[in-house]
Enzyme design. Structure first.
Site, PDB file in Angstrom:
ATOM      1  CE1 TYR A 144      -3.904   2.234   0.531  1.00  0.00           C
ATOM      2  CE2 TYR A 144      -2.660   3.172   2.344  1.00  0.00           C
ATOM      3  CZ  TYR A 144      -3.736   3.214   1.478  1.00  0.00           C
ATOM      4  OH  TYR A 144      -4.644   4.251   1.564  1.00  0.00           O
ATOM      5  CG  ASN A 189     -11.985  -2.908  14.370  1.00  0.00           C
ATOM      6  OD1 ASN A 189     -12.656  -3.522  13.538  1.00  0.00           O
ATOM      7  ND2 ASN A 189     -10.796  -3.304  14.772  1.00  0.00           N
ATOM      8  CD  GLN A 208      -1.851   2.598  19.858  1.00  0.00           C
ATOM      9  OE1 GLN A 208      -1.710   2.705  21.062  1.00  0.00           O
ATOM     10  NE2 GLN A 208      -2.330   1.499  19.308  1.00  0.00           N
TER      11      GLN A 208
HETATM   12  N1  LIG Z   1     -10.475   6.499   4.160  1.00  0.00           N
HETATM   13  C1  LIG Z   1      -9.287   6.912   4.539  1.00  0.00           C
HETATM   14  O1  LIG Z   1      -9.075   7.182   5.729  1.00  0.00           O
HETATM   15  C2  LIG Z   1      -8.172   7.087   3.536  1.00  0.00           C
HETATM   16  C3  LIG Z   1      -6.932   7.538   4.012  1.00  0.00           C
HETATM   17  C4  LIG Z   1      -5.907   7.718   3.091  1.00  0.00           C
HETATM   18  C5  LIG Z   1      -6.098   7.472   1.754  1.00  0.00           C
HETATM   19  N2  LIG Z   1      -7.310   7.037   1.316  1.00  0.00           N
HETATM   20  C6  LIG Z   1      -7.431   6.748  -0.097  1.00  0.00           C
HETATM   21  O2  LIG Z   1      -8.676   7.188  -0.608  1.00  0.00           O
HETATM   22  C7  LIG Z   1      -9.168   6.266  -1.575  1.00  0.00           C
HETATM   23  C8  LIG Z   1     -10.565   5.798  -1.197  1.00  0.00           C
HETATM   24  O3  LIG Z   1     -10.504   5.199   0.083  1.00  0.00           O
HETATM   25  P1  LIG Z   1     -11.801   4.598   0.807  1.00  0.00           P
HETATM   26  O4  LIG Z   1     -11.606   4.783   2.255  1.00  0.00           O
HETATM   27  O5  LIG Z   1     -13.006   5.104   0.152  1.00  0.00           O
HETATM   28  O6  LIG Z   1     -11.588   3.047   0.513  1.00  0.00           O
HETATM   29  P2  LIG Z   1     -12.622   1.936  -0.021  1.00  0.00           P
HETATM   30  O7  LIG Z   1     -11.915   0.653   0.080  1.00  0.00           O
HETATM   31  O8  LIG Z   1     -13.938   2.084   0.671  1.00  0.00           O
HETATM   32  O9  LIG Z   1     -12.807   2.356  -1.536  1.00  0.00           O
HETATM   33  C9  LIG Z   1     -11.915   2.009  -2.544  1.00  0.00           C
HETATM   34  C10 LIG Z   1     -12.722   1.546  -3.727  1.00  0.00           C
HETATM   35  O10 LIG Z   1     -11.823   1.170  -4.774  1.00  0.00           O
HETATM   36  C11 LIG Z   1     -12.337  -0.011  -5.383  1.00  0.00           C
HETATM   37  N3  LIG Z   1     -11.209  -0.716  -6.022  1.00  0.00           N
HETATM   38  C12 LIG Z   1     -10.188  -1.374  -5.437  1.00  0.00           C
HETATM   39  N4  LIG Z   1      -9.362  -1.874  -6.363  1.00  0.00           N
HETATM   40  C13 LIG Z   1      -9.871  -1.518  -7.576  1.00  0.00           C
HETATM   41  C14 LIG Z   1      -9.486  -1.753  -8.910  1.00  0.00           C
HETATM   42  N5  LIG Z   1      -8.372  -2.444  -9.206  1.00  0.00           N
HETATM   43  N6  LIG Z   1     -10.262  -1.266  -9.921  1.00  0.00           N
HETATM   44  C15 LIG Z   1     -11.392  -0.558  -9.639  1.00  0.00           C
HETATM   45  N7  LIG Z   1     -11.809  -0.312  -8.379  1.00  0.00           N
HETATM   46  C16 LIG Z   1     -11.054  -0.782  -7.359  1.00  0.00           C
HETATM   47  C17 LIG Z   1     -12.957  -0.798  -4.240  1.00  0.00           C
HETATM   48  O11 LIG Z   1     -13.896  -1.756  -4.677  1.00  0.00           O
HETATM   49  C18 LIG Z   1     -13.588   0.317  -3.421  1.00  0.00           C
HETATM   50  O12 LIG Z   1     -14.912   0.571  -3.819  1.00  0.00           O
HETATM   51  C19 LIG Z   1      -8.163   5.122  -1.652  1.00  0.00           C
HETATM   52  O13 LIG Z   1      -7.311   5.333  -2.755  1.00  0.00           O
HETATM   53  C20 LIG Z   1      -7.386   5.256  -0.372  1.00  0.00           C
HETATM   54  O14 LIG Z   1      -6.065   4.793  -0.497  1.00  0.00           O
HETATM   55  C21 LIG Z   1      -8.344   6.829   2.186  1.00  0.00           C
END
Ligand SMILES: NC(=O)c1ccc[n+]([C@@H]2O[C@H](COP(=O)([O-])OP(=O)(O)OC[C@H]3O[C@@H](n4cnc5c(N)ncnc54)[C@H](O)[C@@H]3O)[C@@H](O)[C@H]2O)c1
Length: 312
Positions: A144, A189, A208
């Site tokens: 990641y 959680n 933490q």
């Molecule tokens: N929520 C947070 O706290 C947070 C923090 C830092 C970064 N992010 C980033 O924001 C973005 C969204 O996060 P989120 O919390 O909504 O996560 P999430 O897992 O709820 O959403 C991610 C979505 O991407 C889709 N996905 C995964 N792999 C894929 C692929 N190969 N092709 C098409 N779709 C795909 C999943 O099905 C899911 O719907 C992510 O890139 C994540 O890294 C989120």
């Protein structure tokens, strides 16, 4: 009418983003492979003539016509991204290459949902965008962290080499309705355990700390970044600098849920950072953005969502 693409659009953040974009009157294509995202998150949009859902994996090229791209596709919680770590890196890296290629062909502006994980286990506190991070390249979280770092590199190379308009957003811990109930993230959680009357699992001694941004604030920051002047690329931290220990968070949640909950202490997972807090000076000065929702208020909304979901 603005034509916009949201990858990962049926996930937690993506679905809230689609809501805001549709409210703004945009035409939205939501792309998701449903690895984690759920149709339930976007079901209310399915009948809307301005909303189109495509099942597609971003590790394969995509041909659509849009003006702007929000690239959010990637499993975001450790439970999900460690399930198939090779696919996680592919999603970040091949996904970025495919979406940048699309942006290049369309001369479209593109935003990358990056992460505070690019800072790894930081020696600098709070984290400023100029800090390069301390990341283990071969650990179980590396798929990641390093995938997201490589995606940032690609974004900046497409910008420097090809003049693409890019926006890189480093998202810090965000919570709110539509989080996945079993994704192992601390807020969901704790809430699910408290609602089920189970002991709340605390990793380590619970001292933490983390900062928690409510989803509405986060999406507002994302929209402001996308709309910012062309020469502002970021990276920019978007998160809530208010810092709370895991014990404080557990206490707040138990209070909102009501009743009594016991705490269960477990060993800390590998490479778990001790502290994480954004420095948001750049977001304030460049985007006029700062979070508005207090943790107690955001938690109340989130608890109400999970209460309904668990009862369904
Ligand atoms: N929520 C947070 O706290 C947070 C923090 C830092 C970064 N992010 C980033 O924001 C973005 C969204 O996060 P989120 O919390 O909504 O996560 P999430 O897992 O709820 O959403 C991610 C979505 O991407 C889709 N996905 C995964 N792999 C894929 C692929 N190969 N092709 C098409 N779709 C795909 C999943 O099905 C899911 O719907 C992510 O890139 C994540 O890294 C989120």
């Amino acid at each position: 009418m603005e034509k916009l693409l949201v990858t990962g659009g049926s996930g937690f953040l993506g679905s809230h983003l689609c809501d805001r974009l549709i409210e703004r009157g945009a035409d939205v294509i939501c792309v998701d492979n449903f690895f984690i995202g759920s149709k339930d998150n976007i079901r209310h949009l399915l009948g809307n003539p301005n909303f189109e859902l495509m099942r597609h994996d971003v590790t394969f090229p995509l041909y659509v016509e849009v003006d702007r791209i929000f690239n959010l596709a990637c499993p975001a919680s450790p439970v999900h991204y460690q399930h198939d770590p090779i696919q996680t890196t592919k999603t970040s890296v091949h996904g970025a290459i495919n979406m940048l290629g699309l942006a290049k062909r369309l001369k479209a502006r593109i935003l990358q949902a990056s992460t505070s994980e690019v800072y790894g286990d930081p020696e600098v506190h709070p984290q400023v965008e100029g800090y390069w991070g301390r990341v283990n390249p071969i650990g179980i979280r590396s798929c990641y962290d390093e995938g997201k770092r490589c995606a940032e590199t690609l974004f900046f190379d497409y910008h420097r080499q090809l003049g693409l308009e890019i926006k890189v957003m480093r998202i810090f811990n965000t919570y709110g309705p539509r989080m996945h109930p079993n994704d192992g993230r601390v807020v969901s959680n704790f809430i699910v355990q408290a609602l089920r009357g189970e002991p709340i699992t605390i990793f380590g001694d619970g001292t933490q700390s983390r900062s928690f941004c409510y989803v509405d604030d986060l999406i507002e920051g994302m929209l402001r970044l996308m709309d910012s002047p062309a020469d502002f690329t970021g990276p920019v931290n978007i998160g809530n600098p208010g810092e709370f220990t895991m014990l404080e968070l557990a206490e707040k949640i138990v209070q909102i849920v009501g009743g009594k909950a016991s705490l269960q202490f477990m060993p800390l997972p590998q490479d778990d950072p001790r502290q994480r807090q954004p420095d948001i000076s750049l977001a304030k000065s460049a985007l006029g953005w700062e979070p508005k929702v207090a943790l107690d208020d955001g938690l109340k909304e989130t608890v109400a969502y999970f209460r309904k979901r668990l009862a369904a």
